[in-house]
Design a protein around this motif. Structure first.
Motif, PDB file in Angstrom:
ATOM      1  N   ASP A 123      31.541  68.105  40.914  1.00 57.53           N
ATOM      2  CA  ASP A 123      31.016  68.535  39.637  1.00 57.53           C
ATOM      3  C   ASP A 123      29.579  68.955  39.840  1.00 57.53           C
ATOM      4  OD1 ASP A 123      30.544  68.997  37.097  1.00 57.53           O
ATOM      5  OD2 ASP A 123      30.684  66.951  36.364  1.00 57.53           O
ATOM      6  N   ASP A 156      27.814  70.627  37.696  1.00 63.54           N
ATOM      7  CA  ASP A 156      27.241  71.073  36.427  1.00 63.54           C
ATOM      8  C   ASP A 156      25.759  70.745  36.326  1.00 63.54           C
ATOM      9  OD1 ASP A 156      29.512  72.098  35.573  1.00 63.54           O
ATOM     10  OD2 ASP A 156      30.097  70.478  34.230  1.00 63.54           O
ATOM     11  N   SER A 167      28.687  79.747  31.990  1.00 57.34           N
ATOM     12  CA  SER A 167      29.666  79.283  32.984  1.00 57.34           C
ATOM     13  C   SER A 167      30.582  78.226  32.382  1.00 57.34           C
ATOM     14  CB  SER A 167      28.959  78.719  34.226  1.00 57.34           C
ATOM     15  OG  SER A 167      28.472  77.404  33.992  1.00 57.34           O
ATOM     16  N   ARG A 168      30.075  77.454  31.408  1.00 53.78           N
ATOM     17  CA  ARG A 168      30.908  76.434  30.758  1.00 53.78           C
ATOM     18  C   ARG A 168      32.015  77.075  29.912  1.00 53.78           C
ATOM     19  NH1 ARG A 168      30.761  70.931  31.389  1.00 53.78           N
ATOM     20  NH2 ARG A 168      30.609  70.524  29.151  1.00 53.78           N
ATOM     21  N   SER A 187      25.147  79.549  40.819  1.00 53.54           N
ATOM     22  CA  SER A 187      26.115  78.478  40.548  1.00 53.54           C
ATOM     23  C   SER A 187      27.066  78.888  39.432  1.00 53.54           C
ATOM     24  CB  SER A 187      25.390  77.184  40.148  1.00 53.54           C
ATOM     25  OG  SER A 187      24.582  76.757  41.199  1.00 53.54           O
ATOM     26  N   THR A 243      31.273  79.514  39.501  1.00 57.10           N
ATOM     27  CA  THR A 243      32.241  78.961  38.542  1.00 57.10           C
ATOM     28  C   THR A 243      33.108  80.069  37.948  1.00 57.10           C
ATOM     29  OG1 THR A 243      30.612  77.265  37.986  1.00 57.10           O
ATOM     30  CG2 THR A 243      32.464  77.511  36.474  1.00 57.10           C
ATOM     31  N   GLU A 278      35.726  81.220  40.449  1.00 58.33           N
ATOM     32  CA  GLU A 278      36.887  80.320  40.574  1.00 58.33           C
ATOM     33  C   GLU A 278      37.892  80.584  39.461  1.00 58.33           C
ATOM     34  OE1 GLU A 278      35.408  76.325  40.713  1.00 58.33           O
ATOM     35  OE2 GLU A 278      34.520  76.618  42.696  1.00 58.33           O
TER      36      GLU A 278
END
Length: 893
Positions: A359, A361, A460-461, A503, A507, A510
């Motif tokens: 993780d 995050d 990204s979230r 970063s 994400t 992916e």
């Protein structure tokens, strides 16, 4: 200097002077003496039997010396006792103890504290029953009403409670009660002391027992809770922080004690969450996540949400002293210092179904009130879902409309809040997703770097949902805007924004996978441009983004235009770094992903990469034994990363790797790595062994018995739980070798089977991947050597079939079932007692793709049907659940 050991031990004057002189030099800042020489001299003195008596004498008796010298003697004594106490004569031990006790209440606070530390070390080594006078002395001090004595005793006790709490909760010869029962009432009494130091030490001491929960604390819980409520509004912030810590720990381990008081506790924590002291507020803030993690009834929190959410949001605003505010000014042209480079951890390869989620995050690693509040909001959004939106959104909107330069921190906190609830509140936010994204995209170009970086993270979230929507025209346009926005930020001039953008982009990669293919050229242009301008720390994140891109698009990457963009800069960097430069690690990982993605397309780059991995492993194995001669320090991570890259090459090139392996010393090096004492080296070594078995088993042949022997040893260990990943990969490698070398595996078959059966029989205690690989390997061994395995099948059929039922359909499962059929043919009666489990395992197939295996399974079932006449077969069938029977109908039984 030595004197006869006796209770009336006296120091010799010159020895005392000499040691005091050395200590004075040691602590002096102005002294020109060589500190390492003094240190060696003191170490030399430590060999003299009564040296520690001198030290305790200096600490407790030389009132004319400075406190600093006395304290230095005490700290040296503490360190010496850790190693030497057990081997000292009883008389010297006794002398030291008897000198310490009268000083528990010494007038100087520093001396008291040092004495308390030494007492705790002695108790740690010798236990409490060896020192009956100590308990009496502590009780006397606590009851004395003299502040120095009370504080000194509490200081020593708080250290004992922190370091060895179980010591006070054990039976002591000659005492009717355990010590904890004697001390607890006195601790509670100090909760109401007028001296904050005593209130703090008493609370620290009791809090240490929440996890252990001795009977004495359990029985006096009401008194403890009353004490906490009395201390709750304490003027000392240290004490308020400890009250919060107590409530958090109780919620984690014994929430039922707080149940009758939930409303009061929640109300209190909510107030303290706004405490002027940030550390107190941080401790209070931990409560919300702890409450939700303990899966307590959400109803208790529900009514507080309208008050809680605004508090969390206001605590998510950057504090003026937050170190990120300083970091945020860092321009890309500033080179990174070594201390800026966080230690990185390479995860060794695991073959199987559970890979660990990493993780990432959290953007920067220091835990503080802002991050704790965001984490609490995240957890609450997962418990309450969209219920929190009516309270949250107006506050977020209010903060977003903060104008001017001074309002940027509020705007930033609002964007952080949207990211924090992105998963938990997605149902309520989904209808507005396009507005949220349209709103965030311009913030990627905000003038404040921390707003740019948090907007990357928040986007990204939402990336999973942005990708889900990209199937239609409007959704794709939105996805493309986010993609291009993040690529722009990857080329930001601010290091912090670069890091967040890279970063966030990883994400998005992916989630998007092959959706990225049409944009590959522009993505590569941006990533390679970043590669050219980033400093060392962020370069690691670019490697990660390139590796993730390769994993995401796979063979799409294998086109000349892309490779011309991608490979020359990477190869340039590869050639520039030395074999002992740690910046190689992320590059090795990046090449691993590229090799797997390009497959045979990587062969044009393979030879130098392969050779370098061999050289690195070779030089590290030498450095392990003799770092001086080879001139590089040993670091096992070089070996692990190189083994993993070789695995990537084997996977990518397939049998194309044969020519490289045949001309190298890989076989012998690999065997050495399989026997290494470091478990992560062995883990990667067995992963490579399995990968090589698949594509060029013939080259392992000359040392096959040794490989099999060392692999079998990994399964037969008392430390299986600690080295489960090694066992997992070794087990898989044995199975891969078995299907390639057939009968040659026979010498180790029974050894391996005897290790696999207990693993399958204790499946609930071990991880899923090891169980699956054990079941598959057992099946593969049974397939190649049925005559060896089938006589023992009744011992393991049941647990083996249960494990086979949980494996997803694939080629490895096919091999295992070939073994099942081979054993049933060789020893039909061996499976009779587990026939129901065998039928369930067969029914776990969605569909057996191999026609030949399908027919074999049919024959086995029909064989049993014919064997079990007079209604016995029907009895077996009636014991099966309807879905299982329905699946078996495919096999015409």
């Amino acid at each position: 200097m030595a004197a006869p050991a006796s209770a009336s031990w006296q120091p010799q004057e010159e020895g005392l002077k000499e040691i005091c002189g050395l200590l004075e030099h040691q602590i002096s800042h102005s002294s020109s003496a060589d500190k390492s020489q003094i240190w060696q001299q003191l170490q030399h003195y430590s060999q003299i039997p009564d040296f520690n008596n001198y030290l305790v004498f200096i600490l407790t008796r030389t009132k004319g010396k400075s406190v600093e010298i006395r304290q230095a003697a005490g700290l040296l004594l503490k360190n010496n006792l850790r190693n030497a106490y057990k081997s000292m004569t009883m008389a010297y031990q006794q002398f030291i103890k008897s000198e310490l006790l009268p000083c528990i209440g010494a007038a100087d606070r520093h001396i008291r504290s040092t004495v308390g530390t030494i007492i705790s070390v002695i108790v740690q080594i010798g236990g409490i029953s060896e020192w009956p006078e100590l308990l009496q002395a502590l009780v006397t001090c606590l009851d004395s009403n003299d502040l120095n004595h009370m504080e000194g005793a509490m200081d020593a006790l708080s250290k004992i409670c922190e370091d060895i709490p179980q010591v006070l909760d054990s039976d002591v010869p000659g005492l009717s009660d355990r010590p904890i029962k004697i001390f607890l009432p006195r601790f509670y009494h100090f909760f109401q002391s007028p001296h904050s130091s005593l209130r703090k030490l008493a609370l620290v001491s009791v809090n240490q027992y929440i996890m252990l929960m001795p009977a004495a604390l359990y029985a006096s819980m009401n008194q403890y809770l009353q004490g906490l409520f009395i201390l709750a509004p304490d003027p000392a912030s240290e004490v308020r922080k400890l009250v919060c810590a107590a409530f958090v720990q109780l919620i984690e381990v014994r929430p039922f004690f707080l149940e009758p008081h939930f409303r009061d506790v929640i109300d209190y924590i909510l107030q303290v969450n706004k405490d002027g002291d940030h550390e107190v507020a941080l401790e209070a803030c931990e409560f919300w996540s702890a409450y939700c993690d303990a899966q307590l009834p959400p109803e208790n929190l529900r009514e507080f949400l309208p008050r809680l959410i605004p508090v969390l949001l206001s605590n998510m605003v950057y504090a003026d002293d937050d170190e990120s505010l300083v970091d945020a000014e860092e321009d890309e042209s500033l080179p990174d210092r070594d201390q800026d480079l966080k230690p990185r951890f390479h995860a060794s390869r695991i073959h199987g179904s559970d890979s660990l989620d990493d993780d990432d995050d959290d953007i920067v690693n220091v835990w503080n009130l802002r991050k704790c509040s965001a984490a609490a909001l995240d957890v609450l959004s997962n418990v309450f879902g969209d219920e929190i939106l009516p309270t949250l959104l107006p506050v977020v909107q209010g903060k977003l409309s903060a104008t001017g330069d001074e309002g940027w921190k509020d705007r930033e906190a609002a964007v952080l809040a949207l990211g924090a609830v992105a998963e938990g509140c997605i149902n309520g936010l989904y209808p507005h997703l396009s507005q949220i994204v349209e709103f965030l995209i311009p913030l990627l170009d905000d003038k404040f770097p921390l707003i740019r970086s948090i907007s990357c993270w928040t986007l990204s979230r939402f990336s999973k949902y942005i990708v889900q929507e990209s199937g239609h025209k409007k959704g794709y346009e939105l996805f493309d805007k986010v993609l291009m926005g993040l690529l722009r930020r990857i080329l930001d001039t601010n290091k912090r924004v670069q890091e967040a953008a890279c970063s966030a982009f990883a994400t998005l990669e992916e989630e998007a996978a092959e959706e990225l293919a049409p944009r590959l050229e522009i993505i590569l242009q941006h990533l390679m441009c970043a590669f050219g301008k980033y400093q060392r720390r962020n370069l690691r994140i670019v490697y990660d983004a390139i590796g993730t891109l390769a994993d995401a698009v796979g063979a799409e990457l294998d086109q000349p235009t892309y490779l011309e963009n991608l490979m020359p800069p990477l190869i340039g960097k590869w050639q520039q770094l030395s074999n002992s430069d740690k910046d190689l690690f992320p590059l090795l990982e990046c090449f691993t992903s590229i090799a797997q993605a390009l497959g045979p397309g990587f062969s044009q780059f393979a030879e130098p990469v392969f050779q370098r991995c061999i050289n690195i492993i070779q030089s590290q194995l030498v450095a392990k034994v003799d770092p001086i001669s080879i001139g590089v320090p040993y670091d096992k991570e070089f070996i692990v990363c190189s083994l993993d890259l070789l695995s990537g090459l084997a996977e990518g090139l397939g049998s194309g790797i044969q020519s490289l392996v045949s001309q190298s010393s890989l076989r012998d090096l690999l065997l050495q790595c399989c026997m290494d004492d470091a478990s992560d080296v062995r883990q990667s070594a067995f992963a490579l062994l399995g990968d090589l078995a698949r594509v060029c088993a013939v080259h392992l042949h000359p040392r096959l018995p040794e490989f099999l022997d060392v692999a079998a040893k990994q399964l037969n260990t008392t430390k299986l739980k600690e080295t489960v990943s090694v066992a997992n990969n070794a087990c898989w490698a044995i199975g891969e070798l078995a299907v390639k070398v057939h009968q040659e595996i026979s010498p180790v078959v029974m050894t391996v089977i005897s290790c696999l059966v207990p693993i399958l029989q204790h499946s609930e205690e071990l991880n899923k991947s090891l169980i699956e690989n054990s079941a598959i390997t057992l099946g593969r061994l049974a397939w190649v050597c049925p005559e060896l395995v089938s006589p023992h099948m009744e011992h393991f059929m049941q647990s083996w079939c249960i494990a086979l039922s949980t494996i997803r359909d694939d080629i490895e499962k096919e091999d295992a079932f070939r073994g099942l059929c081979a054993m049933a043919r060789a020893n039909p009666s061996g499976a009779l007692s587990s026939l129901v489990f065998m039928c369930k395992a067969i029914a776990s197939w969605h569909e057996i793709r191999s026609k030949e295996l399908h027919n074999e399974v049919c024959q086995v079932l029909h064989g049993y049907k014919q064997m079990l006449r007079n209604g016995t077969w029907d009895e077996y069938m009636s014991a099966l659940e309807p879905p299982v029977k329905e699946k078996l109908s495919k096999y015409q039984v």
